[in-house]
Design a protein around this motif. Sequence first.
Motif, mmCIF file in Angstrom:
data_model
loop_
_atom_site.group_PDB
_atom_site.id
_atom_site.type_symbol
_atom_site.label_atom_id
_atom_site.label_comp_id
_atom_site.label_asym_id
_atom_site.label_seq_id
_atom_site.Cartn_x
_atom_site.Cartn_y
_atom_site.Cartn_z
ATOM 1 N N GLN A 282 -1.434 -6.408 16.331
ATOM 2 C CA GLN A 282 -0.044 -6.755 16.570
ATOM 3 C C GLN A 282 0.401 -7.871 15.641
ATOM 4 O O GLN A 282 1.539 -7.884 15.177
ATOM 5 N N THR B 51 3.532 -7.803 12.983
ATOM 6 C CA THR B 51 4.554 -8.841 12.888
ATOM 7 C C THR B 51 4.651 -9.378 11.471
ATOM 8 O O THR B 51 5.743 -9.675 10.964
ATOM 9 N N THR C 132 8.376 -0.084 11.069
ATOM 10 C CA THR C 132 7.333 -1.081 11.311
ATOM 11 C C THR C 132 6.751 -0.991 12.713
ATOM 12 O O THR C 132 5.865 -1.776 13.056
ATOM 13 N N GLN C 133 7.242 -0.065 13.541
ATOM 14 C CA GLN C 133 6.655 0.116 14.852
ATOM 15 C C GLN C 133 5.359 0.922 14.727
ATOM 16 O O GLN C 133 4.963 1.332 13.635
ATOM 17 N N ARG C 134 4.683 1.170 15.831
ATOM 18 C CA ARG C 134 3.388 1.850 15.784
ATOM 19 C C ARG C 134 3.500 3.265 15.232
ATOM 20 O O ARG C 134 2.586 3.767 14.601
ATOM 21 N N GLY D 238 5.589 4.081 12.979
ATOM 22 C CA GLY D 238 6.342 3.958 11.732
ATOM 23 C C GLY D 238 5.858 4.862 10.620
ATOM 24 O O GLY D 238 6.652 5.357 9.816
#
Length: 649
Positions: free
Chosen positions: A171, A175, A454-456, A458
């Motif tokens: 995570q 970020t 940029t999310q999981r 992505g």
Amino acid sequence: MEKPPLLDGEDGSVLAESRSDVALVSADEEGSAGAHGQEDDRPAWDSKLQYVLAQVGFSVGLGNVWRFPYLCHQNGGGAFMLLYVMLLLIIGVPLFFMELAAGQSIRQGSIGVWKHISPRLAGIGYSSCMVCFFVALYYNVIIAWSLFYMGNSFQYPLPWEQCPVDMISNQTGMTFIVSIFLTMLVFHYLCEILVMYFSSVFPYAVLICFLIRGLMLDGAIEGIKYMFYPKLEIWGEVQVWRQAATQVFFALGLGYGSVIAYSSYNPVHNNCHRDAIMVSGINFMTSVLASLVVFVVLGFRAKNIALNCVATNVVRMAEMAKTGSAQHWWPWFNMSDPKLVALQDYREWYSHYGSLLGSNITDCDLEREMSKGVEGTGLAFIAFTEAMALFPASPFWSTLFFLMLLNLGLSTMFGTMQGILTPLMDNFRVLGRHKTMLTVCSCILGFFIGLLFTQRSGNYFVTMFDDYSATLPLIIVVVFETVSVAWIYGADRFLDDVEVMLRWRPPVVYCYLWKYVCLLGMVGLLAASLLRMVFKRPTYTAWNHTTGSETSLEYPGWALVMLSTLIIVASLPVPVGYLLSFLRVQPPRERYSKYNSSEPEPNNHHSPLDEDRNRPRSTFLHLGAEHYVLLPQQEDGEEEEEEEEDTGL
């Protein structure tokens, strides 16, 4: 040889009726003088080297490293290269030359160039801008991934040598990607000129270093043999032709508008024909160099996998021997050190006795490992990182590799942003006066939309945008570009204008290539792409936790709607621009004539329409505004009398 201008009457084509005559000038010696007037108020390259590096940097991108080697790998190696070179010569170079010449002569971005030929074609430029925007959204995320991996390369052992188990650190990494995405966009704005030289040249130094180091690795020769071994039977497959044509199309950056934007800052008499051949040649040689590096490294990786397989099987055979099951199948090679058993010896033994030992003892096939093709982000961020983890001094080579990807991505992003900013600033004066604000707002907008990647999940969206947001729209754009130049404006007239610009005439074969070969090739590519989407539902690759392997799945319904929307939104400006121009009430045309500023403004007289037939032809080349005077409007069927013999409008 003089050629008449396009017909503006009812005998001309529909698109030709709306062609703007204001920016066209006579093809005489005064064209050069006008060119200088135009150069005074438009930015220009500091040097020819800067321009060439910019064009090379844009055309040579990540696709040369991870797409071209994969296509060679999957489509017959050397046979695919021969097919690629043929299509590059008869389709790629002519279209690339066409875009360079159009941008250099008209000295506008993609919107202005096609609007110059006909106002009803302005939608072509807007489609190019839309595609550039879509590409910029996910391309910056790939740049961010490269920066993230490069930052994690300064440690030993490399963190991806083991499967990740710390979810908190994962995570944190995500970020970090989000935070540097905005940084990359603002890096792009402030330092474009400063890093252009470095980002265009540095990847070649890295590729050469990787090639020299890779040739010293065990398995490198096997990788090169696999790359160049020709399989000519693939020439009979339509799919291979489609993939080769698509790669030619994207390798040169056709349709984005960036090629046009870059060339619009050139001097009018720059030799763009030589530039087209040179940049295309550099692009192809870069693809070959990158393919050599990839196959050398993948050969080393495959050899290591095969040798580990041999060592594992030898250990199993030794355990079987301890139980007393060793009989006539006992191998003749030394098994005291499993890691020293030669792959060839083991495979020869397995071909005789492997079937007697059941499924516990497996074959270790180097060819099978080499045949497992990997493309795109999987090649750069999975297969290549896995191979570099086996290198001596792996952090050093990992840092070099991701720094190379970072520079390749940056140089391509410079061109992509120019494909957006230049046409908008040229076409809208208020945006041209606020370039800084336009650039900053574009970066901020791209940042917020780019958070989607940029999310999981992505990576799935990156694949979707990469596969569908640009392919079909760009092919449509280039088809209309070719029709505009070859048929609406006229291939012969365009070649005449290029002759005025270059001061020598390119080969007449370009006329036939533009009118027939390139156009038919692009229409065929468009048809093949559409048919493939219709008959083969779009799929994506996902990780199956149960089997521990990748699997191909069909896109869900909402994803199909999304990718269809991407294609429609990017392609829609072309028909919308035509319809709006067709429905718009055309104002009376203003006629312009060249005059000497020291002389009084000429009087206007009406003359028969027959005198219009003696007008010299028009060209793409601009003259400065000071060379023209606005003449009063006249009734239909009448023409003003020309005061000077060299008037070209």
